[in-house]
Design a protein around this motif. Structure first.
Motif, mmCIF file in Angstrom:
data_model
loop_
_atom_site.group_PDB
_atom_site.id
_atom_site.type_symbol
_atom_site.label_atom_id
_atom_site.label_comp_id
_atom_site.label_asym_id
_atom_site.label_seq_id
_atom_site.Cartn_x
_atom_site.Cartn_y
_atom_site.Cartn_z
ATOM 1 N N LEU A 61 1.286 -1.560 -0.063
ATOM 2 C CA LEU A 61 -0.071 0.015 0.166
ATOM 3 C C LEU A 61 1.132 0.944 0.168
ATOM 4 N N PRO A 62 0.465 2.018 -0.637
ATOM 5 C CA PRO A 62 1.182 3.495 -0.660
ATOM 6 C C PRO A 62 1.890 4.101 1.069
ATOM 7 N N PHE A 63 0.133 4.280 1.248
ATOM 8 C CA PHE A 63 0.398 4.632 2.989
ATOM 9 C C PHE A 63 -0.403 3.584 3.385
ATOM 10 N N PRO A 64 0.497 3.177 5.440
ATOM 11 C CA PRO A 64 -0.913 2.635 6.256
ATOM 12 C C PRO A 64 -2.675 2.780 5.517
ATOM 13 N N PRO A 65 -3.530 2.017 5.827
ATOM 14 C CA PRO A 65 -4.597 2.930 5.885
ATOM 15 C C PRO A 65 -5.392 3.492 6.766
ATOM 16 N N GLU A 66 -5.810 4.197 6.419
ATOM 17 C CA GLU A 66 -6.590 5.049 7.927
ATOM 18 C C GLU A 66 -7.933 4.528 8.296
ATOM 19 N N THR A 67 -7.681 4.480 9.631
ATOM 20 C CA THR A 67 -9.033 3.310 9.853
ATOM 21 C C THR A 67 -9.544 4.523 11.239
ATOM 22 N N GLY A 68 -8.900 5.832 11.492
ATOM 23 C CA GLY A 68 -9.270 7.065 11.945
ATOM 24 C C GLY A 68 -9.896 6.453 13.492
ATOM 25 N N GLY A 69 -10.944 6.565 14.216
ATOM 26 C CA GLY A 69 -11.409 5.901 15.363
ATOM 27 C C GLY A 69 -11.462 4.551 15.594
ATOM 28 N N MET A 70 -11.298 4.105 14.935
ATOM 29 C CA MET A 70 -11.447 2.502 14.742
ATOM 30 C C MET A 70 -9.354 2.201 15.553
ATOM 31 N N ALA A 71 -8.604 3.182 14.725
ATOM 32 C CA ALA A 71 -7.527 2.441 14.685
ATOM 33 C C ALA A 71 -7.262 2.947 16.834
ATOM 34 N N VAL A 72 -8.135 4.153 17.133
ATOM 35 C CA VAL A 72 -8.065 5.010 18.505
ATOM 36 C C VAL A 72 -8.322 3.675 19.294
ATOM 37 N N LEU A 73 -10.065 3.300 19.083
ATOM 38 C CA LEU A 73 -10.443 2.818 19.713
ATOM 39 C C LEU A 73 -9.849 0.984 20.220
ATOM 40 N N SER A 74 -8.876 0.778 19.059
ATOM 41 C CA SER A 74 -8.236 -0.924 18.722
ATOM 42 C C SER A 74 -6.538 -0.326 19.799
ATOM 43 N N THR A 75 -5.574 0.733 19.381
ATOM 44 C CA THR A 75 -4.853 1.100 20.970
ATOM 45 C C THR A 75 -5.124 0.716 22.152
ATOM 46 N N LEU A 76 -6.454 1.203 22.206
ATOM 47 C CA LEU A 76 -6.757 2.063 23.722
ATOM 48 C C LEU A 76 -7.395 0.438 24.189
ATOM 49 N N ALA A 77 -7.564 -0.727 23.432
ATOM 50 C CA ALA A 77 -7.725 -1.824 23.856
ATOM 51 C C ALA A 77 -6.587 -2.450 24.212
ATOM 52 N N VAL A 78 -5.436 -2.411 22.977
ATOM 53 C CA VAL A 78 -4.766 -3.439 23.672
ATOM 54 C C VAL A 78 -3.814 -2.248 24.649
ATOM 55 N N TYR A 79 -3.643 -1.655 25.129
ATOM 56 C CA TYR A 79 -2.853 -0.621 26.212
ATOM 57 C C TYR A 79 -3.601 -1.294 27.575
ATOM 58 N N PHE A 80 -5.019 -1.392 27.802
ATOM 59 C CA PHE A 80 -5.849 -0.833 28.861
ATOM 60 C C PHE A 80 -6.031 -2.612 29.092
ATOM 61 N N ARG A 81 -6.379 -3.839 28.184
ATOM 62 C CA ARG A 81 -6.854 -4.615 28.416
ATOM 63 C C ARG A 81 -6.629 -5.197 29.415
ATOM 64 N N TYR A 82 -5.314 -5.507 29.391
ATOM 65 C CA TYR A 82 -4.584 -6.322 31.277
ATOM 66 C C TYR A 82 -4.410 -5.224 31.997
ATOM 67 N N PRO A 83 -4.141 -4.749 31.938
ATOM 68 C CA PRO A 83 -3.907 -3.707 33.556
ATOM 69 C C PRO A 83 -5.337 -3.197 34.418
ATOM 70 N N LEU A 84 -6.781 -2.935 32.851
ATOM 71 C CA LEU A 84 -8.012 -2.785 33.429
ATOM 72 C C LEU A 84 -8.323 -4.237 33.737
ATOM 73 N N LEU A 85 -7.661 -5.565 33.459
ATOM 74 C CA LEU A 85 -8.733 -6.962 34.478
ATOM 75 C C LEU A 85 -8.214 -6.876 35.562
ATOM 76 N N ALA A 86 -6.752 -6.335 35.922
ATOM 77 C CA ALA A 86 -5.692 -6.867 36.793
ATOM 78 C C ALA A 86 -6.790 -5.742 38.045
ATOM 79 N N PHE A 87 -7.175 -4.335 37.712
ATOM 80 C CA PHE A 87 -7.403 -3.663 38.390
ATOM 81 C C PHE A 87 -9.152 -4.515 39.003
ATOM 82 N N LEU A 88 -9.993 -4.951 38.097
ATOM 83 C CA LEU A 88 -10.925 -5.065 38.268
ATOM 84 C C LEU A 88 -11.708 -6.769 39.128
ATOM 85 N N LEU A 89 -9.951 -7.487 39.058
ATOM 86 C CA LEU A 89 -10.156 -8.438 40.064
ATOM 87 C C LEU A 89 -9.869 -8.036 41.472
#
Length: 213
Positions: A61-89
């Motif tokens: 691809l000429p540039f990485p595909p733009e996903t807008g808000g989906m990219a933000v949500l995906s990155t948030l999920a990747v960063y927060f999932r394990y610490p958030l689960l540990a917090f809730l447990l």
């Protein structure tokens, strides 16, 4: 707090508690890393070939595909999932069992992913894995253990309280230090998300260009 006398001095055993919990979770994480390496070796070459085709298509691809808000949500999920689960447990007695299992799963999936990159690209896969997971691990791993260690203490206290109904077990205190720690972790994770969104695609594109040149 449990105290004992050694050589005329009183020593508190409570200070060893966080280190013992950290050692337990670290051992679980390393066990997961080992299992991820073992399983990735048995997957065969199909997964490596599929990953190779995907990354070649991405690089075409000429540039990485733009996903807008989906990219933000995906990155948030990747960063927060394990610490958030540990917090809730930390608020559930079952966390005394699930937190070590979650830590092992964290190590397993991280190790498995890195091994897939190295299986597909050999030594270049190490550089590619560093581009994909380097910043993420640098931010999320300390944050995870920073939350998981006290969460394990509180969930173990809840488990002891539920098993000793009418006994002397005291409920855990979720005081100011707990909430300040969690707030600081959220701030660091948010900064990591912003850094990932700003630098991640360019770093990955540069790494792929270097590998496929």
């Amino acid at each position: 707090m449990i105290e004992k006398t050694v050589g005329g001095r009183r020593l508190s055993s409570s200070g060893r508690g966080p280190w013992l919990r950290l050692a337990l979770l670290t051992a679980c994480f390393l066990l997961g890393v080992f299992l991820g390496q073992v399983l990735s070796a048995r997957v065969g070459t199909e997964a490596a070939e599929e990953l190779d085709r995907y990354l070649h298509g991405y690089f075409s691809l000429p540039f990485p595909p733009e996903t807008g808000g989906m990219a933000v949500l995906s990155t948030l999920a990747v960063y927060f999932r394990y610490p958030l689960l540990a917090f809730l447990l930390g608020f559930a007695s079952v966390g005394a069992v699930l937190l070590p299992a979650l830590t092992a799963a964290y190590g397993f999936f991280l190790s498995f992913s890195v091994c897939c990159f190295t299986a597909a690209f050999g030594r270049s896969g190490v550089l590619l894995a560093l581009a994909v997971f380097g910043l993420r691990c640098l931010v999320t791993l300390p944050c995870y253990f920073c939350v998981a260690v006290p969460a394990l203490e509180k969930s173990a206290a809840l488990a002891a309280l539920s098993l000793n109904r009418g006994g002397r077990a005291a409920p855990p205190a979720y005081g100011r230090p707990w909430w300040l720690r969690c707030g600081a972790v959220c701030g660091v994770l948010t900064a990591g998300v912003l850094a990932e969104l700003l630098t991640g695609p360019r770093l990955l594109a540069w790494t792929l260009q270097w590998i496929f040149r």
